[in-house]
Design a protein around this motif. Structure first.
Motif, PDB file in Angstrom:
ATOM      1  N   LYS A  24       0.831  -1.197   0.000  1.00  0.00           N
ATOM      2  CA  LYS A  24       0.000   0.000   0.000  1.00  0.00           C
ATOM      3  C   LYS A  24       0.869   1.253   0.000  1.00  0.00           C
ATOM      4  CE  LYS A  24      -3.396   2.512   2.776  1.00  0.00           C
ATOM      5  NZ  LYS A  24      -2.760   3.770   2.446  1.00  0.00           N
ATOM      6  N   THR A  25       1.911   1.258   0.817  1.00  0.00           N
ATOM      7  CA  THR A  25       2.812   2.406   0.898  1.00  0.00           C
ATOM      8  C   THR A  25       3.511   2.646  -0.434  1.00  0.00           C
ATOM      9  OG1 THR A  25       3.130   1.980   3.262  1.00  0.00           O
ATOM     10  CG2 THR A  25       4.768   3.389   2.177  1.00  0.00           C
TER      11      THR A  25
ATOM     12  N   LEU B   7       2.420   1.685  -3.423  1.00  0.00           N
ATOM     13  CA  LEU B   7       1.420   2.115  -4.395  1.00  0.00           C
ATOM     14  C   LEU B   7       0.930   3.539  -4.145  1.00  0.00           C
ATOM     15  CD1 LEU B   7      -0.570  -1.208  -4.805  1.00  0.00           C
ATOM     16  CD2 LEU B   7       0.944  -0.118  -6.483  1.00  0.00           C
ATOM     17  N   ASP B   8       1.140   4.038  -2.930  1.00  0.00           N
ATOM     18  CA  ASP B   8       0.821   5.438  -2.627  1.00  0.00           C
ATOM     19  C   ASP B   8       1.935   6.379  -3.091  1.00  0.00           C
ATOM     20  OD1 ASP B   8      -1.658   4.900  -1.524  1.00  0.00           O
ATOM     21  OD2 ASP B   8      -0.967   4.977   0.555  1.00  0.00           O
ATOM     22  N   GLY B   9       3.022   5.796  -3.655  1.00  0.00           N
ATOM     23  CA  GLY B   9       4.088   6.619  -4.224  1.00  0.00           C
ATOM     24  C   GLY B   9       5.275   6.866  -3.316  1.00  0.00           C
ATOM     25  N   TYR B  10       5.376   6.146  -2.203  1.00  0.00           N
ATOM     26  CA  TYR B  10       6.473   6.330  -1.268  1.00  0.00           C
ATOM     27  C   TYR B  10       7.487   5.200  -1.390  1.00  0.00           C
ATOM     28  CZ  TYR B  10       3.388   9.663   1.035  1.00  0.00           C
ATOM     29  OH  TYR B  10       2.569  10.715   1.301  1.00  0.00           O
TER      30      TYR B  10
END
Length: 137
Positions: free
Chosen positions: A65-66, A68-71
């Motif tokens: 998730k992190t 895919l959130d761009g981080y």
């Protein structure tokens, strides 16, 4: 502990007529699953296996998730993870858009502690099927 490797022949893709050269190839001894990792961690800590499994499950949910959130995910001395894009090339910078992205991969960059551990790796050559045939004759 040692890392098994074997020698494998590879042809030069630019010159198929050239004789093959032999390269070292890591040969895994098998797989270790999450339960094995949890048991090993539990043996070295005050937590039980179920507590460790819960933490690993949380890790497996949060890290993708992190990303895919761009981080990027910074795991300290262990290393960090980030996404890299696979894309086709175009002639002009202004022509690049999301439709050119064919997919993403996770890239892991080991940290200092991880690199130090890898620097101490020991290797053991194992017989390939050809070598074992030659040895048996």
């Amino acid at each position: 502990m040692s890392i098994n490797f074997k020698s494998i022949p590879r042809k030069n893709p630019r010159n198929q007529e050239a004789p093959a050269k032999y390269y070292a190839s890591i040969n895994a001894k098998g797989k270790r699953n999450i339960r094995y990792i949890a048991e090993e961690i539990a043996d070295r800590s005050s937590l039980n296996k179920m507590d460790i499994m819960s933490v690993i499950e949380g890790f497996l949910q949060i890290v993708p998730k992190t990303l895919l959130d761009g981080y990027t995910v910074d795991l300290g001395e262990f290393g960090n993870m980030g996404l890299i894009a696979k894309s086709e090339g175009v002639e002009k910078e202004e022509d690049v858009n999301a439709s050119h992205i064919d997919g993403v991969k996770v890239q892991f960059r080991p940290g200092v502690l991880f690199k130090d551990q890898l620097a101490n790796a020991k290797f053991e050559k194992i017989a390939t099927s050809q070598e074992s045939e030659v040895v048996s004759e």
